[in-house]
Design a protein around this motif. Structure first.
Motif, short mmCIF file in Angstrom:
data_model
loop_
_atom_site.label_atom_id
_atom_site.label_comp_id
_atom_site.label_asym_id
_atom_site.label_seq_id
_atom_site.Cartn_x
_atom_site.Cartn_y
_atom_site.Cartn_z
N PRO A 135 4.05 -7.84 11.94
CA PRO A 135 5.16 -7.71 12.90
C PRO A 135 6.48 -8.11 12.25
CG PRO A 135 3.27 -8.76 13.94
CD PRO A 135 2.96 -8.69 12.47
N ALA A 136 7.50 -7.29 12.43
CA ALA A 136 8.78 -7.53 11.76
C ALA A 136 9.38 -8.88 12.12
CB ALA A 136 9.76 -6.40 12.09
N ASN A 137 9.19 -9.34 13.36
CA ASN A 137 9.78 -10.62 13.78
C ASN A 137 9.19 -11.82 13.06
OD1 ASN A 137 11.41 -9.28 15.52
ND2 ASN A 137 10.49 -10.05 17.40
N MET A 138 8.03 -11.65 12.45
CA MET A 138 7.39 -12.77 11.76
C MET A 138 7.86 -12.92 10.32
SD MET A 138 3.46 -12.47 13.18
CE MET A 138 2.97 -13.96 12.29
N ILE A 139 8.62 -11.95 9.82
CA ILE A 139 9.03 -11.98 8.42
C ILE A 139 10.35 -12.73 8.27
CG2 ILE A 139 9.66 -10.57 6.43
CD1 ILE A 139 7.92 -8.35 7.60
N GLU A 140 10.37 -13.71 7.37
CA GLU A 140 11.60 -14.43 7.07
C GLU A 140 12.37 -13.76 5.94
OE1 GLU A 140 12.47 -18.59 4.87
OE2 GLU A 140 11.48 -18.80 6.81
N ARG A 141 11.65 -13.37 4.87
CA ARG A 141 12.28 -12.68 3.75
C ARG A 141 11.19 -11.99 2.94
NH1 ARG A 141 11.82 -17.98 2.10
NH2 ARG A 141 10.97 -18.29 -0.01
N ILE A 142 11.62 -11.12 2.04
CA ILE A 142 10.69 -10.40 1.17
C ILE A 142 11.15 -10.60 -0.27
CG2 ILE A 142 9.68 -8.16 0.57
CD1 ILE A 142 10.33 -7.21 3.38
N GLU A 143 10.25 -11.12 -1.09
CA GLU A 143 10.55 -11.32 -2.50
C GLU A 143 9.87 -10.23 -3.32
OE1 GLU A 143 9.12 -15.21 -3.32
OE2 GLU A 143 10.77 -16.22 -2.29
N VAL A 144 10.62 -9.63 -4.25
CA VAL A 144 10.10 -8.55 -5.08
C VAL A 144 10.21 -8.95 -6.54
CG1 VAL A 144 10.31 -6.13 -5.71
CG2 VAL A 144 10.81 -6.84 -3.37
N LEU A 145 9.06 -9.02 -7.21
CA LEU A 145 9.01 -9.27 -8.63
C LEU A 145 8.87 -7.93 -9.33
CD1 LEU A 145 8.79 -11.22 -11.06
CD2 LEU A 145 6.30 -11.27 -10.65
N THR A 146 9.95 -7.49 -9.94
CA THR A 146 9.95 -6.14 -10.53
C THR A 146 9.37 -6.12 -11.93
OG1 THR A 146 12.23 -6.46 -11.29
CG2 THR A 146 11.91 -5.41 -9.15
N ASP A 147 9.20 -7.28 -12.55
CA ASP A 147 8.58 -7.31 -13.87
C ASP A 147 7.07 -7.22 -13.71
OD1 ASP A 147 11.05 -7.68 -15.06
OD2 ASP A 147 10.94 -9.86 -14.89
N GLY A 148 6.43 -6.66 -14.70
CA GLY A 148 4.97 -6.61 -14.68
C GLY A 148 4.38 -8.00 -14.64
N ALA A 149 3.39 -8.18 -13.79
CA ALA A 149 2.79 -9.51 -13.63
C ALA A 149 1.29 -9.46 -13.81
CB ALA A 149 3.14 -10.06 -12.25
N SER A 150 0.81 -8.53 -14.61
CA SER A 150 -0.63 -8.37 -14.78
C SER A 150 -1.26 -9.58 -15.47
CB SER A 150 -0.92 -7.10 -15.57
OG SER A 150 -0.29 -7.14 -16.84
N SER A 151 -0.49 -10.27 -16.30
CA SER A 151 -1.05 -11.42 -17.00
C SER A 151 -1.35 -12.56 -16.03
CB SER A 151 -0.09 -11.90 -18.09
OG SER A 151 1.17 -12.27 -17.52
N VAL A 152 -0.66 -12.59 -14.89
CA VAL A 152 -0.88 -13.64 -13.90
C VAL A 152 -1.82 -13.19 -12.80
CG1 VAL A 152 0.24 -15.15 -12.21
CG2 VAL A 152 1.40 -14.59 -14.37
N TYR A 153 -1.60 -11.96 -12.28
CA TYR A 153 -2.33 -11.51 -11.10
C TYR A 153 -3.43 -10.49 -11.39
CZ TYR A 153 1.41 -13.67 -8.36
OH TYR A 153 2.28 -14.55 -7.81
N GLY A 154 -3.40 -9.85 -12.55
CA GLY A 154 -4.40 -8.84 -12.85
C GLY A 154 -3.80 -7.45 -12.90
N SER A 155 -4.68 -6.44 -13.08
CA SER A 155 -4.22 -5.07 -13.30
C SER A 155 -3.53 -4.47 -12.09
CB SER A 155 -5.39 -4.19 -13.72
OG SER A 155 -6.38 -4.15 -12.70
N ASP A 156 -3.80 -4.99 -10.88
CA ASP A 156 -3.15 -4.43 -9.69
C ASP A 156 -1.70 -4.87 -9.56
OD1 ASP A 156 -3.87 -7.01 -9.23
OD2 ASP A 156 -4.67 -6.69 -7.22
N ALA A 157 -1.18 -5.61 -10.53
CA ALA A 157 0.21 -6.05 -10.50
C ALA A 157 0.98 -5.55 -11.72
CB ALA A 157 0.29 -7.58 -10.43
N VAL A 158 0.50 -4.46 -12.33
CA VAL A 158 1.18 -3.92 -13.52
C VAL A 158 2.61 -3.50 -13.18
CG1 VAL A 158 1.19 -1.98 -15.12
CG2 VAL A 158 -0.95 -3.19 -14.63
N ALA A 159 2.82 -2.88 -12.01
CA ALA A 159 4.16 -2.40 -11.64
C ALA A 159 5.02 -3.50 -11.05
CB ALA A 159 4.04 -1.26 -10.63
N GLY A 160 4.41 -4.56 -10.51
CA GLY A 160 5.18 -5.64 -9.92
C GLY A 160 4.46 -6.23 -8.72
#
Length: 232
Positions: free
Chosen positions: A49-74
């Motif tokens: 629900p939109a009212n529950m969201i305070e903010r949205i953070e976007v990591l645009t750098d690849g983060a596969s080393s931290v999160y795995g292959s599903d985070a290659v794009a960010g």
């Protein structure tokens, strides 16, 4: 955002109502969606629900080393409100000018905080009414193109050329598209027949006519105009 809600333009292709997020054009399987830093199993932002969201953070750098292959794009991390106290209700309403199609969005959020902890819940309803193509003059007919050098009431301009057009549609029409047997060519000098409306089709001599691809003086086209029952 890719994979829209139920496709409003094609009745029979639809969708599941699920959206996804894809960064860098690599597709949603390579973009990780989190809620408050935790993996979000469905990954469908429509569930939040939109009212529950305070903010949205976007990591645009690849983060596969931290999160795995599903985070290659960010990574996209939805941060929800914390220590929320009270209730919030919002609604949006819209209506089409020429029809009674309505769009409604209702959102309700509730939160309670105490020394022992906090809890928050939210719900959102989004409903959009249909607008049929038959409700608008510009979309009520399926147009068949059959030439590139002329002009007709349904002509489409391409530079100095015009594509001829006529109200057409599908040959899978309600009254059939029947290939004429050779034995009946003396009765019907054409390759295909259509059954006359209101007849049983049992009388070969009177229950049929030569199939009309386009409107003629003898009657309208026998093609099925599927445009009018589709959605804009």
């Amino acid at each position: 955002m890719t994979g829209p809600n139920i496709n409003p333009q094609v009745n029979n292709a639809g969708g599941t109502g699920v959206s996804s997020i894809g960064l860098r054009g690599l597709g949603s399987p390579r973009t990780l969606v989190l809620i408050n830093g935790h993996r979000y199993l469905s990954g469908n932002p429509n569930d939040i629900p939109a009212n529950m969201i305070e903010r949205i953070e976007v990591l645009t750098d690849g983060a596969s080393s931290v999160y795995g292959s599903d985070a290659v794009a960010g990574v996209v991390n939805f941060i929800l409100r914390s220590d929320y106290q009270g209730a919030e209700f919002s609604t949006t309403y819209g209506i089409s000018v020429k029809t009674t199609a309505r769009a409604r969005v209702i959102t309700f959020t509730f939160g309670q905080t105490s020394d022992k902890g906090s809890i928050m819940a939210g719900i959102q309803l989004h409903k959009t009414g249909q607008v049929l193509s038959g409700h608008r003059d510009f979309s009520k007919n399926s147009v068949s193109l059959y030439g590139t050098n002329g002009l007709s009431p349904y002509g489409l301009a391409y530079g100095q050329q015009f594509a001829k057009g006529s109200i057409g549609g599908s040959t899978s029409s309600a009254f059939g598209h029947i290939q004429t047997p050779d034995a009946f060519r003396d009765i019907y000098p054409c390759s295909f027949l259509a059954r006359n409306p209101g007849t049983t089709g049992q009388n070969v001599a009177t229950d049929y006519h030569c199939y009309r691809n386009n409107p003629t003086a003898a009657g309208p086209s026998d093609k099925y105009n599927f445009a009018t029952v589709n959605l804009i």
